[in-house]
Write a protein that holds these residues in place. Structure first.
Motif, short mmCIF file in Angstrom:
data_model
loop_
_atom_site.label_atom_id
_atom_site.label_comp_id
_atom_site.label_asym_id
_atom_site.label_seq_id
_atom_site.Cartn_x
_atom_site.Cartn_y
_atom_site.Cartn_z
N ALA A 1 -0.18 -4.25 -9.73
CA ALA A 1 -0.49 -2.88 -10.00
C ALA A 1 0.30 -1.87 -9.54
O ALA A 1 -0.15 -0.60 -9.42
N ALA A 2 1.49 -2.12 -9.00
CA ALA A 2 2.51 -0.76 -8.59
C ALA A 2 2.57 0.10 -9.77
O ALA A 2 2.59 1.41 -9.21
N TYR A 3 2.91 -0.21 -10.90
CA TYR A 3 2.90 1.01 -12.04
C TYR A 3 1.90 1.69 -11.94
O TYR A 3 1.60 2.89 -11.86
N GLU A 4 0.38 1.37 -11.97
CA GLU A 4 -0.94 2.24 -11.87
C GLU A 4 -0.83 3.19 -10.79
O GLU A 4 -1.30 4.10 -10.82
N GLN A 5 -0.34 2.51 -9.54
CA GLN A 5 -0.52 3.32 -8.34
C GLN A 5 0.27 4.41 -8.35
O GLN A 5 -0.01 5.41 -8.21
N LEU A 6 1.48 4.02 -8.74
CA LEU A 6 2.44 5.25 -8.95
C LEU A 6 2.17 6.40 -9.87
O LEU A 6 2.16 7.64 -10.08
N SER A 7 1.60 5.59 -11.05
CA SER A 7 1.09 6.68 -12.21
C SER A 7 0.10 7.51 -11.66
O SER A 7 0.03 8.66 -12.30
N GLN A 8 -0.79 7.03 -10.92
CA GLN A 8 -1.96 7.81 -10.51
C GLN A 8 -1.30 9.07 -9.52
O GLN A 8 -1.79 10.29 -9.78
N LEU A 9 -0.68 8.90 -8.66
CA LEU A 9 0.13 9.68 -8.03
C LEU A 9 0.92 10.60 -8.76
O LEU A 9 0.73 11.85 -8.43
N GLY A 10 1.53 10.35 -9.72
CA GLY A 10 2.41 11.16 -10.66
C GLY A 10 1.48 12.21 -11.37
O GLY A 10 1.75 13.22 -11.38
N GLN B 1 -1.30 13.27 -10.53
CA GLN B 1 -1.94 14.30 -9.52
C GLN B 1 -1.07 15.36 -9.70
O GLN B 1 -1.52 16.60 -9.26
N CYS B 2 0.14 15.59 -9.74
CA CYS B 2 1.02 16.29 -9.74
C CYS B 2 1.88 16.65 -11.17
O CYS B 2 2.87 17.72 -11.15
N GLY B 3 1.20 16.16 -12.05
CA GLY B 3 1.90 16.08 -13.37
C GLY B 3 3.16 15.72 -13.61
O GLY B 3 4.01 16.31 -14.03
N VAL B 4 3.84 14.90 -12.88
CA VAL B 4 5.02 14.20 -12.80
C VAL B 4 5.31 13.02 -13.63
O VAL B 4 4.14 12.02 -13.58
N PRO B 5 5.84 12.78 -14.84
CA PRO B 5 5.96 11.48 -15.43
C PRO B 5 6.37 10.46 -14.77
O PRO B 5 7.33 10.56 -13.92
#
Ligand code: GTP
Ligand code: MG
Length: 450
Positions: free
Chosen positions: A140-149, A151-155
């Motif tokens: 779930a590394a991708y999901e973790q980073l996607s969620q963080l992204g 939060q600030c609108g970063v793809p």
């Protein structure tokens, strides 16, 4: 290693609490600092340079007064540690379209979280930022980073089911030029392994990042050094991010890691939230490493500790009767801050029943200042044994310090009277003691019952 900060702090507290800082004290301080740094695997050459500079600066630089020399010593050590860890904050040099920042580190060091924080950091500063997730190991590394992204609108680019990180990176190559900054998250392992190093090295060759930032957690001890070396050999570490600075560990391991790679700390992670990222400032880091909010706070704390100790120790130290002029000055200074003399004397056995004038012991501040100047023009011998100060020495001290001769005589008289006071204390005769104290109060300024 985790104890580096503690050891440095001990050495500094000792010097900050010392009544006199001379060559012997400085040598001891330097030896302790050397031992602490060497045990922490800091490069021997760096340690030698650091300790030589501390030694010569403390002994050569003229302190504003003899009694503030210890404060100056603390300050010099602090400045030299700051110099060791980089004097100025380093702007993250970014160029290229996009500029690429690759994050490296073992499991759980905080790579993914810092990727999110960096994205936010640069995005807030007006850059177009994207992240790419090349960690194919952490579930779930991708999901973790996607969620963080999100939060600030970063793809965030990534392929949750792809097992080849190079394939993931290449799959989005058309996207990257649309951004100013690309943040690349990579996989960790629970220990350094050949396999990890090979993978990282291959990714590094493909991505060719401008910055390879090693993510280390503040609680990492000795192992930080080996990690830093291995990652540095594989990818040329250009900077370090120390995470979890909000915990109890102070990041002493970073010292060793930085000295091994020549890379400097660039950011500090100070929490789990996306905004908990600070640009590294050496002064603040050293302050934290040494456990002080800032330098002044340490000095204040030490000063307080000294006066408390002095208050508690007053009877013992003075009963011994072998105090120097510096001791006396310290006592007067502490007492002027402590307040009522009767309170202090309550701690002296046998004197709690003594009827003393209710009011406070006042040492006029101006007077103390003059005496401080005078003491600054005295030799070590004169400070240790003020009895040797005869008329001609008094004249010399007066001339050297610009303090009127009468004041120098007053100071010496004060010393003699205090000695006599101690003698009568030792004799244990409260009545003669009372008499003497009243007599001491008769002089101009100095110890005085108002
Ligand atoms: N208190 C605190 N926690 C942090 C900080 N940075 C990261 N963390 C936490 O540390 C844990 C690990 O962080 P990750 O970012 O997942 O670490 P990682 O290096 O990506 O780990 P792997 O992907 O498993 O290799 C998470 O629970 C984070 O919330 C920090 O600065 N302070
Ligand atoms: Mg991760």
């Amino acid at each position: 290693m985790s104890d580096l900060a503690g050891k440095l702090r001990d050495a500094l507290s000792r010097i900050a609490g010392a009544l006199f800082v001379g060559e012997k004290e400085v040598n001891e301080l330097v030896k302790e600092i050397q031992r602490a740094l060497l045990q922490a695997d800091v490069n021997v050459q760096l340690v030698l340079e650091l300790s030589n500079r501390i030694k010569s600066r403390v002994l050569k630089e003229k302190a504003p007064s003899v009694v503030s020399r210890r404060e100056q010593a603390v300050h010099i050590v602090y400045e030299e540690l700051v110099r060791l860890l980089g004097e100025k904050e380093i702007p993250l040099a970014l160029s290229g379209k996009p500029a690429k920042v690759m994050l490296l580190g073992l499991y759980g060091s905080g790579k993914t979280t810092q990727a999110g924080k960096l994205a936010r950091y640069y995005q807030k500063r007006g850059h177009r930022v994207a992240c790419v997730q090349l960690d194919v190991w952490r579930p779930a590394a991708y999901e973790q980073l996607s969620q963080l992204g999100a939060q600030c609108g970063v793809p965030v680019f990534g392929m949750p089911r792809e097992k080849d990180p190079l394939a993931i990176y290449r799959a989005f190559s058309k996207e990257y030029p649309k951004y100013d900054i690309l943040i690349v998250d990579t996989a960790g392992r629970d220990a350094l392994s050949e396999e990890l190093i090979r993978e990282i090295n291959a990714l590094h060759k493909e991505v060719q990042p401008q910055q390879s930032l090693l993510v280390l957690s503040a609680d990492m001890g000795q192992s930080a050094l080996a990690q830093a070396k291995a990652f540095h050999e594989a990818c040329g570490v250009t900077g370090v991010i120390i995470t979890k600075m909000d915990g109890t560990a102070k990041g002493g391991g970073a010292l060793a890691a930085c000295s091994a790679t020549g890379a400097k700390v660039m950011f500090l992670g100070t929490g789990e939230k996306p905004d908990d990222l600070e640009v590294y400032r050496p002064e603040g880091f050293v302050s934290r490493l040494l456990g002080m909010g800032d330098l002044q706070a340490l000095l204040d704390k030490v000063q307080d500790a000294v006066s408390e100790e002095q208050a508690a120790d007053l009877s013992k130290r003075f009963m011994k009767g072998d105090f120097t002029l510096i001791d006396l000055y310290e006592q007067m200074d502490a007492m002027s801050k402590m307040g009522p003399l009767s309170k202090v004397l309550e701690m002296v056995p046998g004197f709690s029943q003594l009827k003393l004038p209710k009011d406070t012991l006042t040492v006029q501040e101006g007077k103390l200042k003059l005496w401080k100047h005078a003491m600054n023009s005295m030799t070590r011998e004169e400070l240790d044994e003020p009895e040797v100060i005869d008329a001609s020495r008094a004249a010399r001290i007066s001339k050297g310090s610009g303090v009127p001769p009468g004041e120098v005589r007053d100071l010496v008289r004060q010393y003699r009277q205090s000695k006599r006071l101690v003698r009568s204390l030792k004799g244990g005769n409260p009545k003669s003691m009372e008499k003497l104290m009243r007599r001491m109060g008769g002089g101009k300024g100095g110890l005085k019952f108002a």
